[in-house]
Motif scaffolding. Sequence first.
Motif, mmCIF file in Angstrom:
data_model
loop_
_atom_site.group_PDB
_atom_site.id
_atom_site.type_symbol
_atom_site.label_atom_id
_atom_site.label_comp_id
_atom_site.label_asym_id
_atom_site.label_seq_id
_atom_site.Cartn_x
_atom_site.Cartn_y
_atom_site.Cartn_z
ATOM 1 N N ALA A 46 0.821 -1.223 0.000
ATOM 2 C CA ALA A 46 0.000 0.000 0.000
ATOM 3 C C ALA A 46 0.853 1.270 0.000
ATOM 4 O O ALA A 46 0.417 2.298 -0.516
ATOM 5 C CB ALA A 46 -0.947 0.002 1.198
ATOM 6 N N ARG A 47 2.038 1.204 0.534
ATOM 7 C CA ARG A 47 2.932 2.375 0.543
ATOM 8 C C ARG A 47 3.650 2.557 -0.788
ATOM 9 O O ARG A 47 4.010 3.674 -1.150
ATOM 10 C CB ARG A 47 3.967 2.245 1.657
ATOM 11 N N LYS A 48 3.884 1.474 -1.497
ATOM 12 C CA LYS A 48 4.695 1.527 -2.707
ATOM 13 C C LYS A 48 3.903 1.532 -4.017
ATOM 14 O O LYS A 48 4.425 1.961 -5.035
ATOM 15 C CB LYS A 48 5.672 0.345 -2.731
ATOM 16 N N VAL A 49 2.669 1.042 -3.989
ATOM 17 C CA VAL A 49 1.882 0.963 -5.218
ATOM 18 C C VAL A 49 1.638 2.367 -5.768
ATOM 19 O O VAL A 49 1.429 3.311 -5.011
ATOM 20 C CB VAL A 49 0.543 0.213 -4.981
ATOM 21 N N GLY A 50 1.707 2.495 -7.076
ATOM 22 C CA GLY A 50 1.488 3.788 -7.717
ATOM 23 C C GLY A 50 0.095 3.889 -8.312
ATOM 24 O O GLY A 50 -0.523 2.874 -8.648
ATOM 25 N N LYS A 51 -0.378 5.091 -8.456
ATOM 26 C CA LYS A 51 -1.692 5.311 -9.068
ATOM 27 C C LYS A 51 -1.684 4.727 -10.483
ATOM 28 O O LYS A 51 -0.793 5.012 -11.275
ATOM 29 C CB LYS A 51 -2.015 6.804 -9.103
ATOM 30 N N GLY A 52 -2.651 3.874 -10.751
ATOM 31 C CA GLY A 52 -2.757 3.253 -12.061
ATOM 32 C C GLY A 52 -2.085 1.899 -12.179
ATOM 33 O O GLY A 52 -2.248 1.215 -13.193
ATOM 34 N N ASP A 53 -1.325 1.486 -11.162
ATOM 35 C CA ASP A 53 -0.660 0.187 -11.220
ATOM 36 C C ASP A 53 -1.694 -0.942 -11.296
ATOM 37 O O ASP A 53 -2.880 -0.735 -11.027
ATOM 38 C CB ASP A 53 0.253 -0.011 -10.016
ATOM 39 N N ILE A 54 -1.215 -2.126 -11.650
ATOM 40 C CA ILE A 54 -2.086 -3.264 -11.938
ATOM 41 C C ILE A 54 -1.666 -4.469 -11.109
ATOM 42 O O ILE A 54 -0.491 -4.851 -11.119
ATOM 43 C CB ILE A 54 -2.035 -3.597 -13.444
ATOM 44 N N ILE A 55 -2.622 -5.055 -10.396
ATOM 45 C CA ILE A 55 -2.365 -6.302 -9.670
ATOM 46 C C ILE A 55 -2.497 -7.453 -10.662
ATOM 47 O O ILE A 55 -3.449 -7.517 -11.442
ATOM 48 C CB ILE A 55 -3.365 -6.483 -8.511
ATOM 49 N N VAL A 56 -1.536 -8.373 -10.607
ATOM 50 C CA VAL A 56 -1.564 -9.579 -11.429
ATOM 51 C C VAL A 56 -1.493 -10.761 -10.470
ATOM 52 O O VAL A 56 -0.605 -10.826 -9.624
ATOM 53 C CB VAL A 56 -0.376 -9.622 -12.415
ATOM 54 N N ALA A 57 -2.450 -11.677 -10.592
ATOM 55 C CA ALA A 57 -2.518 -12.798 -9.658
ATOM 56 C C ALA A 57 -2.830 -14.094 -10.387
ATOM 57 O O ALA A 57 -3.171 -14.094 -11.564
ATOM 58 C CB ALA A 57 -3.579 -12.520 -8.597
ATOM 59 N N GLY A 58 -2.744 -15.175 -9.640
ATOM 60 C CA GLY A 58 -3.023 -16.499 -10.175
ATOM 61 C C GLY A 58 -4.507 -16.807 -10.176
ATOM 62 O O GLY A 58 -5.340 -15.950 -10.453
ATOM 63 N N LYS A 59 -4.836 -18.014 -9.791
ATOM 64 C CA LYS A 59 -6.237 -18.461 -9.834
ATOM 65 C C LYS A 59 -6.974 -18.099 -8.548
ATOM 66 O O LYS A 59 -6.368 -17.928 -7.501
ATOM 67 C CB LYS A 59 -6.315 -19.963 -10.086
ATOM 68 N N ASN A 60 -8.280 -17.969 -8.673
ATOM 69 C CA ASN A 60 -9.192 -17.807 -7.539
ATOM 70 C C ASN A 60 -8.940 -16.541 -6.721
ATOM 71 O O ASN A 60 -9.084 -16.547 -5.501
ATOM 72 C CB ASN A 60 -9.129 -19.059 -6.652
ATOM 73 N N PHE A 61 -8.590 -15.450 -7.383
ATOM 74 C CA PHE A 61 -8.350 -14.190 -6.679
ATOM 75 C C PHE A 61 -9.664 -13.691 -6.072
ATOM 76 O O PHE A 61 -10.707 -13.700 -6.721
ATOM 77 C CB PHE A 61 -7.798 -13.127 -7.640
ATOM 78 N N GLY A 62 -9.610 -13.268 -4.808
ATOM 79 C CA GLY A 62 -10.789 -12.725 -4.140
ATOM 80 C C GLY A 62 -11.693 -13.769 -3.517
ATOM 81 O O GLY A 62 -12.853 -13.493 -3.225
ATOM 82 N N CYS A 63 -11.169 -14.970 -3.301
ATOM 83 C CA CYS A 63 -11.980 -16.007 -2.658
ATOM 84 C C CYS A 63 -12.209 -15.631 -1.190
ATOM 85 O O CYS A 63 -11.619 -14.697 -0.678
ATOM 86 C CB CYS A 63 -11.297 -17.370 -2.765
ATOM 87 N N GLY A 64 -13.072 -16.349 -0.529
ATOM 88 C CA GLY A 64 -13.349 -16.082 0.878
ATOM 89 C C GLY A 64 -14.666 -15.364 1.053
ATOM 90 O O GLY A 64 -15.592 -15.544 0.267
ATOM 91 N N SER A 65 -14.732 -14.544 2.064
ATOM 92 C CA SER A 65 -16.002 -13.887 2.393
ATOM 93 C C SER A 65 -16.391 -12.865 1.329
ATOM 94 O O SER A 65 -15.547 -12.311 0.636
ATOM 95 C CB SER A 65 -15.921 -13.227 3.771
#
Length: 163
Positions: A46-65
Motif C-alpha cells: 500500500a505504501r509503494k503501489v502507484g496510481k494506475g498500477d495493476i495487480i496480477v494474480a493467479g487463480k481464484n483471486f478474491g476467494c473467501g467472504s
Amino acid sequence: MKLKGKAWIFGDDINTDDIISAKYLVTTAPQELGKHCLEVADETFARKVGKGDIIVAGKNFGCGSSREHAPLAIKGCGVSCVVARSFACIFYRNAINIGLPIVECGEVAGIKQADLLDVDLEEGWLVNLTQKKRYKTQPFPPFLQDLINQGGLMSFVKNRYAR
C-alpha cells in the motif's frame, strides 16, 4: 478504455482477508481501506503501489467472504485494474459493482514484478510492454465499460434515473 501501469505480482487463492484484514472493516472509505490493502500478503504494497498500477494474480483471486471492502481497498490504493487467471464469483461481481475493472487472462505466469502493462478493455488485450508480449482477454461489453466509466453500479443507476 485503456489502462497502463506497473505489475504487482501475487499468487493463487488470494482471499478477501488477505486483501483487507477484518480489523479494518469499520469503514467503507476507499482511501482509508487502501492504506491497508494487501498488507497481509505484502506489508509494503500500500505504501509503494502507484496510481494506475495493476495487480496480477493467479487463480481464484478474491476467494473467501463476500465483502465489498476488498475491491474498495484495491481501488482506494490507486490500482487501476486486477488481472488474474481466475476470480472468485462474488469478488468479480463486487469489483464490477464498485467500478474496479478485472480481467481474466490464463497466461499471467510469465508476467514479472514491475513489468509495464497495457490493458485494453474494449478490444480485449493485455500487452506486456516490458517483455513485448501480447495476450488475448475477453473484451468488456459496452454496458460494462459504461458502468466502470461511471464509477460503478450505484453511480450508473443514479445517472440513468436522473435522465
